[in-house]
Design a protein around this motif. Structure first.
Motif, mmCIF file in Angstrom:
data_model
loop_
_atom_site.group_PDB
_atom_site.id
_atom_site.type_symbol
_atom_site.label_atom_id
_atom_site.label_comp_id
_atom_site.label_asym_id
_atom_site.label_seq_id
_atom_site.Cartn_x
_atom_site.Cartn_y
_atom_site.Cartn_z
ATOM 1 N N SER A 141 36.956 23.253 25.009
ATOM 2 C CA SER A 141 37.706 24.211 26.190
ATOM 3 C C SER A 141 38.510 23.464 27.092
ATOM 4 O O SER A 141 38.254 22.401 27.386
ATOM 5 C CB SER A 141 36.631 25.233 26.936
ATOM 6 N N GLU A 142 39.670 24.096 27.338
ATOM 7 C CA GLU A 142 40.628 23.384 28.439
ATOM 8 C C GLU A 142 40.161 23.450 29.753
ATOM 9 O O GLU A 142 39.684 24.656 30.149
ATOM 10 C CB GLU A 142 42.053 24.052 28.324
ATOM 11 N N PRO B 182 33.541 28.604 37.117
ATOM 12 C CA PRO B 182 34.385 29.003 35.893
ATOM 13 C C PRO B 182 33.858 30.149 34.869
ATOM 14 O O PRO B 182 34.374 30.937 34.469
ATOM 15 C CB PRO B 182 35.095 28.057 35.066
ATOM 16 N N GLY B 183 32.539 29.756 34.767
ATOM 17 C CA GLY B 183 31.534 30.538 33.706
ATOM 18 C C GLY B 183 31.740 32.060 34.017
ATOM 19 O O GLY B 183 31.540 32.953 33.256
ATOM 20 N N ILE B 186 35.011 35.340 33.018
ATOM 21 C CA ILE B 186 35.307 36.384 32.114
ATOM 22 C C ILE B 186 34.598 37.400 32.462
ATOM 23 O O ILE B 186 35.180 38.561 32.066
ATOM 24 C CB ILE B 186 35.072 35.519 30.790
ATOM 25 N N ASP B 187 33.309 37.261 32.926
ATOM 26 C CA ASP B 187 32.650 38.473 33.252
ATOM 27 C C ASP B 187 33.172 39.154 34.440
ATOM 28 O O ASP B 187 33.407 40.587 34.341
ATOM 29 C CB ASP B 187 31.052 38.068 33.574
ATOM 30 N N THR B 205 41.894 27.401 40.214
ATOM 31 C CA THR B 205 41.337 26.780 38.896
ATOM 32 C C THR B 205 40.025 27.078 38.457
ATOM 33 O O THR B 205 39.618 27.195 37.295
ATOM 34 C CB THR B 205 41.279 25.137 39.168
ATOM 35 N N LEU B 208 40.800 30.600 36.618
ATOM 36 C CA LEU B 208 41.471 30.507 35.288
ATOM 37 C C LEU B 208 41.413 29.164 34.203
ATOM 38 O O LEU B 208 42.184 28.792 33.724
ATOM 39 C CB LEU B 208 43.083 30.363 35.533
ATOM 40 N N SER B 209 40.202 28.788 34.488
ATOM 41 C CA SER B 209 39.771 27.606 33.820
ATOM 42 C C SER B 209 39.462 27.898 32.311
ATOM 43 O O SER B 209 39.169 29.143 32.121
ATOM 44 C CB SER B 209 38.627 26.708 34.293
ATOM 45 N N GLY B 210 39.525 27.062 31.572
ATOM 46 C CA GLY B 210 39.110 27.181 30.120
ATOM 47 C C GLY B 210 39.839 28.596 29.470
ATOM 48 O O GLY B 210 40.809 28.725 29.663
ATOM 49 N N PRO B 211 38.872 29.268 28.753
ATOM 50 C CA PRO B 211 39.363 30.391 27.934
ATOM 51 C C PRO B 211 39.514 31.785 28.835
ATOM 52 O O PRO B 211 39.829 32.629 28.221
ATOM 53 C CB PRO B 211 38.215 30.543 26.933
ATOM 54 N N SER B 212 39.417 31.684 30.098
ATOM 55 C CA SER B 212 39.360 32.941 31.021
ATOM 56 C C SER B 212 40.723 33.333 30.794
ATOM 57 O O SER B 212 40.913 34.706 30.548
ATOM 58 C CB SER B 212 39.140 32.332 32.365
ATOM 59 N N TYR B 215 41.301 35.259 27.518
ATOM 60 C CA TYR B 215 40.425 36.289 27.497
ATOM 61 C C TYR B 215 41.158 37.480 28.244
ATOM 62 O O TYR B 215 41.405 38.623 27.828
ATOM 63 C CB TYR B 215 38.971 36.114 28.207
#
Lengths: 762, 306
Positions: A141-142, B182-183, B186-187, B205, B208-212, B215
């Motif tokens: 993941s980024e 960050p986790g 999405i939820d 950050t 909007l980190s990772g795959p957020s 999504y």
């Protein structure tokens, strides 16, 4: 040698090829299988890695947000693939987030040391009998380290980090099934190929090698058993085909050689001559069946014994011994005639040739003896010489008898005429004339015996029973012979008749008996026997040079008298040969016997031993064989006639006497002194004469030529042949060609008149 | 031939040599230094260009990636500049310890975060678009929007409060979801589905980190909820629109502030100012899928059609 199937070239070749094929197939199948399995495993690995990578990519959100529900949805989707045994997700610390597994329980932490190893796979027991394989892939993941990253669209502005792990476990069931199918398929294909190739190879080998070889073997076996008519049709063009055609040529050649050898062997085995082969040391290695006939020794006795002992079986022949020894030991060819003895001691006379046999190198390897028993030939040669001698004597005696008969005919004629003139005067003159007639009668009888020996005498053939004849003779002998002589007889019942002149045969038997009596001056036993016998060619040859095979009646006249030595026995049939005292015998008795028997187509066999006795065996042909019928003698009567008769005879006194005799009987007689003159008279007037009396033996034109000329002039003119010789071939020929009859000189007046009357009236 | 190649290499070397080494890129004794994180990044390069337009080409320019923080400080100390323009958070982080020389920063999301307590020498231009600008533009493009969702962490609470205030003035209700990690993002976004008419992204950050972001954009597409992004990048990814500052103008703004400080104004009086000029990017495809059109009132819209 017993042939086993596993000794067969093509069977062992086939087995070898099949084994090689099996091994090749095993290697190939093993290689294919391992390749197939490897490819399957690679496929599995790729699929596993791909699934794991997919799960990792798709599971990024779930892992990132630790969202079990989201991940579970993904897992449920992926678990629809039936070979997927487990899908599970782990966080970056390799602790289980969530997962699903078909069998067993899911590990709470990822059992991987190296988390970066994304292509690794390990087989583990799935608890259901199949290996399963699991694959892991990191969930990337980024991560934005600063808020600036959120604005930047430049690459690399965000950092890629591993936020967790996806694990995919694939069941080995399918791959195991596939592998199992692959193995079965590969084995089936391998087996099919091996069996097909083996079968094709078998067919090929069988057709190209097996069958031709079996035929060859069969043919060789047949040839081994002596059957050379072997032609193999193998119908292949390989080496065996060439071998077979060469074999066919060989068998043909062998057959020809075998036939040649067989022919030679049959010739050698069947030869009447002895053929014996000895090795260089002189020991016999082969003898043919004739060997036993000649020597009396069987083949088994003779083999491996010295040839010399048979080649010279009687000692005392020094010259022959040297010759044979030279032939055997040095190898020089030698011909010789030697006296020998059979095993039973019987003497033989043998003509031998001993010659060397060389091999192709020119070395003497054997001695060949060819021998022939010439005892019989020797005997026949002697018999021939004897016959020729007797023939010569007979001719001489016949000539003498002819002249005598002519003279006696003259004397008889004149005496008859004289008696006619002086008839009724009585006294001493009539008595003297009668004495002359008696003496000339005796002289005629003597010449008759001489002619009998010379087989020129007149005879009258009739069917005779020898038993009857012998019975009559015994009756006569019983009255006349000395009482000290006992007569034995044995007459075969049912004895065949013979064709013979009864008087002559009677004379023969009487002469024989008289000789027997003379041989037993002090008495003894005279045996008379008759037997029917049949002689084949071999036994006929044994009896003598001129003896013909056929049925004979055998008459044995045996005495227990003084017997004869060999020298006497050889000469007893010669005329004028006698052992009797002067005046007691004429020496013509047995000569006459010989002549008469010979003249009847028979022969005599004599056996005699001095001091023991003699045995004469007379053989006469039976009546059922070919014989001659002679003219019948007419009744005696005083004959007179008035016909004109031409007498052609070179003897002037005979012409005179005959002219007187016929004229006194009323005939008109014209005489001619030879054939030419007689023919001339006939040529003048053939119908002047009723009959011609023609002498057979004349100087100039002979009786036979004259007869032919007469027949030319007048074929129906009656011709009576007259001769001092006995009836022979020429007379018979003339009789056959129309001559009316034959009269033997000398003759009495009445005899000739009866004959003339018979001719003229018939 | 070989001598000609050698000559070319020497010439190239002479051209390159002024850009390398410890020497400042330009030194015209203007008393201004410009320290930039990395001239290779386009926004930094544009900002540098803007600054130089105002302060002149005589300013000394240093690239931070070529120095350690202490070396950079030593160099600046030695030169005794009158003012230092700073481009990028790395450079600002390294130079924030300077107290006696005015530091005018840009390309830093929130430069105030770097200024220590009672530190007066730091001023500059912030990066984020004022919520009022974004909301206004959104309202112009999609007048029906009533509720706008925002996900944020504690770091962005000030901005969120400002946003809520501005929205309220426009009659728009901000539905804000606060997250701690960050986790949870999405939820949090998921929880807004069906409740809001649009999503406003803020430069956070954590959120909007990772795959957020993926999504949010996917969810936007599925549920027909327009997303307002932070830059053109978001428009390319499928966001309806993004209102982004103009990097060059931001540089000119910093240049202007530098000149004013050199003219005697105190940095504290200038403080931290938002960007003066924005670019509006619109994804025309997303716009069409939402059944919207760009109104004539909305000037200088940069349309993007994938």
């Amino acid at each position: 040698m017993k042939f086993k199937i596993f000794d067969s070239i093509y069977v062992t070749t086939l087995i070898g090829i099949t084994i090689a094929l099996f091994l090749l197939s095993a290697v190939f199948t093993g290689f294919s299988l391992s390749q197939g399995i490897r490819l399957q495993e690679e496929g599995l690995q790729k699929r596993g890695n791909s699934l794991a990578a997919n799960a990792a990519a798709l599971g990024e959100l779930g892992v990132f947000s630790d969202n079990r529900e989201m991940l579970q949805q993904l897992i449920d989707n992926m678990m629809q693939e039936k070979d997927v045994a487990e899908i599970s997700f782990y966080n970056a610390q390799t602790q289980l987030i969530t997962g699903n597994r078909r069998y067993g329980t899911i590990g709470q932490s990822l059992e991987r040391g190296a988390q970066n190893d994304i292509v690794g796979w390990t087989a583990v027991e799935a608890g259901v009998g199949y290996a399963s394989y699991y694959f892991t892939a990191p969930v990337f993941s980024e991560q934005h380290s600063s808020a600036l990253d959120l604005f930047s669209d430049a690459p690399g502005s965000a950092k890629v980090v591993i936020i967790g792990w996806a694990k995919v476990e694939l069941s080995g069931k399918d791959i195991a099934e596939e592998n199992r199918k692959l193995v079965i398929r590969s084995l089936a294909i391998a087996l099919f190929i091996v069996l097909s190739v083996s079968a094709l190879t078998y067919l090929f080998l069988s057709r190209q090698i097996g069958r031709p070889l079996r035929r060859l073997m069969g043919a060789v076996k047949e040839i081994g058993q002596g059957n050379f008519s072997q032609n193999i049709d193998v119908n292949v063009s390989n080496e065996i085909g060439v071998l077979a055609s060469e074999f066919n040529r060989m068998s043909l050649s062998l057959k020809e050689r075998e036939e040649e050898l067989l022919k030679l062997a049959k010739a050698v085995e069947g030869a009447e001559d002895v053929i014996a082969i000895a090795d260089v040391d002189g020991y016999l290695v082969y003898v043919n069946p004739a060997f036993e006939t000649l020597t009396g020794y069987g083949r088994d006795e003779a083999l491996n014994t010295p040839l010399m002992s048979y080649a010279l079986s009687e000692e005392g022949q020094d010259e022959a011994a040297v010759s044979i020894k030279t032939a055997i030991e040095i190898g020089a060819a030698r011909n010789m005639v030697v006296k020998g003895r059979k095993k039973d001691g019987a003497p033989t006379l043998v003509a031998e040739t001993i010659s060397p046999i060389y091999n192709e190198k020119g070395e003497r390897v054997y001695s060949l003896m060819i021998a022939r028993d010439i005892s019989e030939r020797d005997r026949l040669e002697k018999s021939l010489i004897q016959s020729q001698k007797m023939e010569a004597i007979g001719t001489l005696a016949g000539g003498v008898a002819h002249d005598f008969n002519n003279i006696l005919a003259g004397i008889m004629g004149y005496n008859g005429l004289l008696q006619g003139r002086l008839a009724g005067e009585g006294g001493k003159v009539t008595e003297y004339l009668q004495a002359v007639e008696n003496l000339t009668g005796r002289a005629a009888s003597l010449t008759q015996q001489l002619l009998g020996f010379a087989r020129r005498g007149k005879y009258k053939i009739e069917t005779l029973s020898m038993n009857t004849l012998v019975e009559e003779l015994i009756g006569f002998l019983g009255e006349t012979f000395d009482r000290r002589i006992t007569i034995h007889r044995h007459l075969a019942p049912g004895l065949p008749d013979v064709l013979a002149d009864g008087n002559q045969i009677h004379q023969v038997l009487l002469n024989m008996c008289i000789n027997a009596r003379d041989a037993m001056p002090d008495g003894g036993i005279l045996t008379l026997e008759t037997y029917p016998v049949e002689l084949d060619k071999a036994s006929a040859d044994r009896y003598g040079y001129e003896v013909m095979p056929g049925r004979y009646v055998e008459i044995i006249i045996a005495d227990t008298g003084t017997g004869m030595d060999e020298a006497t026995r050889k000469r007893i049939f010669e005329p004028f040969f006698t052992t009797k005292d002067p005046g007691k015998g004429t020496g013509l008795g047995l000569a006459m016997v010989f002549g008469i028997v010979k003249n009847h187509g028979g022969f005599i066999n004599v056996y005699s031993e001095p001091g023991i006795g003699s045995s004469f065996k007379i053989y006469l042909p039976t009546s059922d064989r070919e014989g001659n019928n002679d003219e019948k003698q007419g009744e005696r009567a005083m004959i007179r006639g008035n016909e004109t008769i031409l007498v052609i005879d070179d003897e002037p006194f005979l012409r005179d006497v005959l002219g007187e005799m016929l004229a006194s009987a009323g005939y008109t007689v014209v005489s001619a002194e030879n054939g030419e003159k007689g023919i001339a008279l006939l040529a003048e007037d053939a119908h002047k004469f009723d009959m011609v009396i023609l002498d057979l033996i004349m100087p100039g034109m002979s009786g036979k030529k004259s007869f032919e000329a007469i027949k030319e002039l007048r074929s129906d003119l009656k011709v009576l042949i007259s001769s001092g010789y006995g009836q022979d071939g020429d007379i018979q020929e003339m009789l056959d060609n129309g001559a009316s009859g034959f009269i033997q000189k000398p003759y009495l007046q009445n005899t000739i008149l009866e004959k003339i009357h018979g001719v003229l009236t018939n | 031939m070989r001598s000609r190649i050698a000559l070319i290499i020497i010439l190239i070397g002479c051209l390159i040599s002024p850009l390398s080494g410890f020497a400042p890129i330009v030194n015209a004794n203007t008393g201004i230094a410009i320290v930039v994180d990395d001239t290779a990044l386009k926004p930094y390069a544009e900002a540098l260009e803007g600054i130089k337009e105002r302060v002149g080409v005589g300013a000394d320019v240093y690239e931070m990636r070529e120095y350690s923080a202490s070396d950079m400080l030593r160099v600046l100390e030695k030169k005794r500049y009158n003012a230092v323009a700073v481009i990028g958070p790395e450079s600002l982080g390294a130079l924030a310890t300077i107290r006696n020389t005015p530091l005018i920063s840009c390309m830093v999301v929130n430069p105030a975060d770097y200024a220590g307590h009672s530190q007066k020498n730091i001023s500059g231009v912030t990066m984020y678009t004022p919520p009022a600008v974004s909301l206004r533009s959104l309202r112009q493009l999609a007048p029906a929007i009533k509720r706008v969702g925002v996900v944020y962490s504690a770091a962005s609470s000030t901005l969120v409060s400002e946003t809520m205030r501005d929205a309220e003035s426009m009659g728009i209700k901000i539905m804000a979801k606060s997250i701690d990690s960050p986790g949870q993002a999405i939820d949090a976004f998921k929880s807004l589905e069906g409740i809001v008419d649009a999503i406003l992204l803020i430069p956070d950050t954590t959120a909007l980190s990772g795959p957020s972001l993926d999504y949010v954009l996917l969810s936007s597409f599925r549920n027909n909820i327009p997303v307002v992004g932070l830059s053109f990048k978001y428009v390319k990814m499928g966001a309806l629109m993004a209102i982004s500052f103009d990097s060059k103008d931001m540089g000119r703004q910093v240049g202007d502030m530098t000149l004013r400080i050199l003219d005697g104004e105190s940095p504290a009086s200038l403080s931290f100012q938002p960007p003066r000029r924005f670019n509006i990017y619109v994804n025309e495809k997303t716009l069409e899928s939402l059944g919207l059109k760009i109104p004539s009132s909305l000037k200088e819209v940069k349309g993007y059609r994938p």
